[in-house]
Design a protein around this motif. Structure first.
Motif, PDB file in Angstrom:
ATOM      1  N   THR A  42       0.550  -1.203   0.193  1.00  0.00           N
ATOM      2  CA  THR A  42      -0.033  -0.172  -0.237  1.00  0.00           C
ATOM      3  C   THR A  42       0.917   1.656   0.236  1.00  0.00           C
ATOM      4  O   THR A  42       1.587   1.327   0.491  1.00  0.00           O
ATOM      5  CB  THR A  42      -0.744  -0.051   1.230  1.00  0.00           C
ATOM      6  OG1 THR A  42       0.264   0.046   2.122  1.00  0.00           O
ATOM      7  CG2 THR A  42      -2.257  -1.511   1.225  1.00  0.00           C
ATOM      8  N   VAL A  43       0.133   2.127  -0.212  1.00  0.00           N
ATOM      9  CA  VAL A  43       0.711   3.336  -0.462  1.00  0.00           C
ATOM     10  C   VAL A  43       0.050   4.524  -0.091  1.00  0.00           C
ATOM     11  O   VAL A  43      -0.820   5.054  -0.341  1.00  0.00           O
ATOM     12  CB  VAL A  43       1.433   4.263  -2.483  1.00  0.00           C
ATOM     13  CG1 VAL A  43       2.258   5.402  -2.222  1.00  0.00           C
ATOM     14  CG2 VAL A  43       2.374   3.242  -2.785  1.00  0.00           C
ATOM     15  N   GLY A  44       0.640   5.551   0.821  1.00  0.00           N
ATOM     16  CA  GLY A  44      -0.125   6.156   2.111  1.00  0.00           C
ATOM     17  C   GLY A  44      -1.759   5.276   2.379  1.00  0.00           C
ATOM     18  O   GLY A  44      -1.748   4.876   2.466  1.00  0.00           O
ATOM     19  N   TYR A  45      -2.572   6.658   2.699  1.00  0.00           N
ATOM     20  CA  TYR A  45      -3.633   6.429   3.144  1.00  0.00           C
ATOM     21  C   TYR A  45      -4.820   7.008   2.859  1.00  0.00           C
ATOM     22  O   TYR A  45      -4.249   8.492   2.238  1.00  0.00           O
ATOM     23  CB  TYR A  45      -3.584   6.437   4.673  1.00  0.00           C
ATOM     24  CG  TYR A  45      -1.970   5.627   5.929  1.00  0.00           C
ATOM     25  CD1 TYR A  45      -2.592   4.831   6.327  1.00  0.00           C
ATOM     26  CD2 TYR A  45      -0.939   6.263   5.882  1.00  0.00           C
ATOM     27  CE1 TYR A  45      -1.891   3.364   6.430  1.00  0.00           C
ATOM     28  CE2 TYR A  45      -0.506   5.736   6.048  1.00  0.00           C
ATOM     29  CZ  TYR A  45      -0.293   4.331   6.572  1.00  0.00           C
ATOM     30  OH  TYR A  45       0.342   3.751   7.019  1.00  0.00           O
ATOM     31  N   ASP A  64      -4.330   2.370  -4.860  1.00  0.00           N
ATOM     32  CA  ASP A  64      -3.474   1.507  -3.687  1.00  0.00           C
ATOM     33  C   ASP A  64      -3.264   1.915  -2.180  1.00  0.00           C
ATOM     34  O   ASP A  64      -2.466   1.758  -1.682  1.00  0.00           O
ATOM     35  CB  ASP A  64      -1.643   1.949  -4.455  1.00  0.00           C
ATOM     36  CG  ASP A  64      -1.395   1.303  -5.739  1.00  0.00           C
ATOM     37  OD1 ASP A  64      -1.867   0.505  -5.759  1.00  0.00           O
ATOM     38  OD2 ASP A  64      -1.227   2.418  -6.233  1.00  0.00           O
ATOM     39  N   VAL A  65      -4.089   3.008  -1.922  1.00  0.00           N
ATOM     40  CA  VAL A  65      -3.953   3.280  -0.582  1.00  0.00           C
ATOM     41  C   VAL A  65      -4.371   2.704   0.443  1.00  0.00           C
ATOM     42  O   VAL A  65      -5.464   1.079   0.245  1.00  0.00           O
ATOM     43  CB  VAL A  65      -4.826   5.077   0.236  1.00  0.00           C
ATOM     44  CG1 VAL A  65      -4.417   5.720  -1.236  1.00  0.00           C
ATOM     45  CG2 VAL A  65      -5.931   4.326  -0.525  1.00  0.00           C
ATOM     46  N   ALA A  66      -3.614   2.748   2.280  1.00  0.00           N
ATOM     47  CA  ALA A  66      -4.104   1.674   3.021  1.00  0.00           C
ATOM     48  C   ALA A  66      -5.038   1.930   3.807  1.00  0.00           C
ATOM     49  O   ALA A  66      -5.416   3.563   3.944  1.00  0.00           O
ATOM     50  CB  ALA A  66      -2.847   1.823   3.370  1.00  0.00           C
ATOM     51  N   THR A  70      -3.180   1.312   9.340  1.00  0.00           N
ATOM     52  CA  THR A  70      -2.555   0.016   8.831  1.00  0.00           C
ATOM     53  C   THR A  70      -1.158  -0.096   8.339  1.00  0.00           C
ATOM     54  O   THR A  70      -1.296   1.413   8.243  1.00  0.00           O
ATOM     55  CB  THR A  70      -3.556  -0.954   7.851  1.00  0.00           C
ATOM     56  OG1 THR A  70      -3.547  -0.033   6.685  1.00  0.00           O
ATOM     57  CG2 THR A  70      -5.377  -0.851   8.030  1.00  0.00           C
ATOM     58  N   ASP A  71      -1.070  -0.930   8.032  1.00  0.00           N
ATOM     59  CA  ASP A  71       0.456  -0.838   7.605  1.00  0.00           C
ATOM     60  C   ASP A  71       1.666   0.119   8.201  1.00  0.00           C
ATOM     61  O   ASP A  71       2.427   0.927   8.211  1.00  0.00           O
ATOM     62  CB  ASP A  71       0.501  -0.340   6.139  1.00  0.00           C
ATOM     63  CG  ASP A  71      -0.361  -1.781   5.415  1.00  0.00           C
ATOM     64  OD1 ASP A  71      -0.243  -2.911   6.139  1.00  0.00           O
ATOM     65  OD2 ASP A  71      -0.001  -1.705   4.097  1.00  0.00           O
ATOM     66  N   ASP A  72       1.405   0.060  10.155  1.00  0.00           N
ATOM     67  CA  ASP A  72       2.962   1.010  10.506  1.00  0.00           C
ATOM     68  C   ASP A  72       3.806  -0.002  10.877  1.00  0.00           C
ATOM     69  O   ASP A  72       3.513  -0.662  11.598  1.00  0.00           O
ATOM     70  CB  ASP A  72       2.145   1.602  11.898  1.00  0.00           C
ATOM     71  CG  ASP A  72       3.338   2.193  12.387  1.00  0.00           C
ATOM     72  OD1 ASP A  72       4.287   2.522  12.147  1.00  0.00           O
ATOM     73  OD2 ASP A  72       2.717   2.617  13.235  1.00  0.00           O
ATOM     74  N   ALA A  95      -7.325  -3.807  -0.473  1.00  0.00           N
ATOM     75  CA  ALA A  95      -6.951  -3.572   1.105  1.00  0.00           C
ATOM     76  C   ALA A  95      -7.775  -2.388   1.733  1.00  0.00           C
ATOM     77  O   ALA A  95      -8.407  -2.676   2.571  1.00  0.00           O
ATOM     78  CB  ALA A  95      -5.144  -3.046   1.349  1.00  0.00           C
ATOM     79  N   TYR A  96      -7.670  -1.419   0.551  1.00  0.00           N
ATOM     80  CA  TYR A  96      -8.574   0.166   1.094  1.00  0.00           C
ATOM     81  C   TYR A  96     -10.295  -0.349   1.133  1.00  0.00           C
ATOM     82  O   TYR A  96     -10.820   0.121   2.075  1.00  0.00           O
ATOM     83  CB  TYR A  96      -8.037   1.355   0.498  1.00  0.00           C
ATOM     84  CG  TYR A  96      -9.168   2.179   0.946  1.00  0.00           C
ATOM     85  CD1 TYR A  96      -8.319   3.188   1.925  1.00  0.00           C
ATOM     86  CD2 TYR A  96      -9.954   2.906   0.133  1.00  0.00           C
ATOM     87  CE1 TYR A  96      -9.299   4.225   2.687  1.00  0.00           C
ATOM     88  CE2 TYR A  96     -10.727   3.917   0.640  1.00  0.00           C
ATOM     89  CZ  TYR A  96     -10.199   4.166   1.467  1.00  0.00           C
ATOM     90  OH  TYR A  96     -11.287   5.132   2.121  1.00  0.00           O
ATOM     91  N   SER A  97     -10.731  -0.631   0.049  1.00  0.00           N
ATOM     92  CA  SER A  97     -12.593  -1.023  -0.212  1.00  0.00           C
ATOM     93  C   SER A  97     -12.421  -2.047   0.690  1.00  0.00           C
ATOM     94  O   SER A  97     -13.888  -1.666   0.817  1.00  0.00           O
ATOM     95  CB  SER A  97     -12.616  -1.288  -1.501  1.00  0.00           C
ATOM     96  OG  SER A  97     -11.684  -2.271  -1.630  1.00  0.00           O
TER      97      SER A  97
END
Length: 341
Positions: A42-45, A64-66, A70-72, A95-97
């Motif tokens: 993922t890239v960004g939130y 691509d967002v998270a 998450t993803d820390d 992952a986001y949707s």
């Protein structure tokens, strides 16, 4: 009051059915879907959203967002939250949707939460087989991508095990990883890399796709038309692999539904229009495993979530937390969570 319209997965019925309309002789129908697939970080939130339709729309525009929280990769488990949680999205999702709501809720509860995009086509194909749309590749390849991601989470966090949550195909990918890609060790369950498996609407024993899968069989039997290939071209390999009786599911369930040393919580909704019949998601416990088959509506008729909106249900989140640590999370939420077509 939250109203959730028909979502990406349900809308895919229209695209899949279009394979019949296109016809076997058209260039699109005859084209082979790209075979290669990949996972991606993922890239960004994206924003924390409680509405499935809004999350799907945002995810399509920002694939691509998270999810928030998450993803820390600096997150370290503690004594109260010893295992990271790995979220695995479903077919045609990201992952986001899938986890724009659940991901932040689990992180707020104190857990290190990680997710990724998997099964994306290496090159653009027809219909939903696109590099920005997840989980269209072969389930076997997606399980290998999950294996690499879990190893990365374990190495980075220093944890001995993870807990996994899978929506729809995500649950099958988790089980494939456990059986064939090193996620579990039946000969020595203490070496399992996964402690808990929690699934929502997983296509564990296949789906009829509300009759679409049966329709393909009717066309083949009555008319001699094999529409699996043009349908697969449009919806991806994984869509066909989740139909009732597919070879990958037959192999996956051969020898039993579970593996020793793992606790399974399998959640269904009676309003599921994608993983059908909804009872086919349930698992039967084998030696050394524990299975909790749960109907979302048991004890909470207010929750009328369908296939995709169930992961935006407060009750679904509370079921996950209860499964992971029932002492810390004894109560289950019960709120109105409707959906509209």
């Amino acid at each position: 009051m939250k109203h959730t319209p028909r979502s990406l997965a349900t809308a895919a019925f229209v695209i899949a059915t279009a394979a019949i309309t296109i016809g076997l002789n058209s260039p699109l129908a005859m084209a082979n879907p790209p075979d290669g697939s990949h996972s991606s970080d993922t890239v960004g939130y994206g924003p924390e959203l409680t509405d499935e339709a809004a999350a799907v729309a945002y995810g399509l525009a920002n694939p691509d967002v998270a999810p928030q929280g998450t993803d820390d990769w600096s997150c370290k488990p503690d004594a109260a939250h010893p295992r990271p949680i790995v979220l695995v999205h479903g077919t045609w999702a990201s992952a986001y949707s899938a986890y724009a709501y659940m991901g932040p809720e689990l992180a707020k509860a104190g857990y290190c939460v990680f997710t990724f995009n998997y099964g994306r086509a290496d090159t653009a194909g027809a219909g939903l087989v696109q590099p920005t749309i997840g989980a269209t590749g072969y389930i076997e390849d997606s399980a290998a991508q999950l294996a690499a991601f879990v190893d990365r989470v374990l190495t980075t966090t220093g944890a001995a095990q993870v807990d996994t949550i899978g929506h729809s195909q995500g649950g099958v990918v988790i089980r494939q990883y456990l059986k064939s890609n090193g996620g579990a060790d039946p000969s020595n369950p203490s070496d399992n890399k996964v402690s808990h498996v929690i699934t929502y609407g997983a296509t564990n024993h296949g789906t009829t796709l509300s009759g679409l899968g049966n329709l393909l069989g009717v066309f083949k039997g009555a008319l001699g038309l094999d529409l699996n290939n043009p349908t697969e071209t449009l919806i991806g390999h994984a869509g066909i692999q989740q139909l009732v009786g597919s070879p990958v599911l037959t192999r996956l369930n051969d020898g039993g539904d579970t593996l020793p040393g793992i606790d399974y919580t399998i959640v269904a909704t009676q309003y599921d229009e994608v993983s059908t019949p909804f009872s086919a998601t349930y698992l039967t416990a084998g030696p050394g495993a524990t299975v909790h088959d749960v109907l979302l509506q048991d004890g909470c008729a207010l929750d009328t979530s369908d296939h995709n909106s169930m992961v935006f249900s407060p009750r679904a989140v509370s079921l996950a937390l209860h499964a992971i640590d029932p002492d810390a999370h004894p109560a289950l939420a019960c709120t109105l969570n409707p959906w509209v077509l």
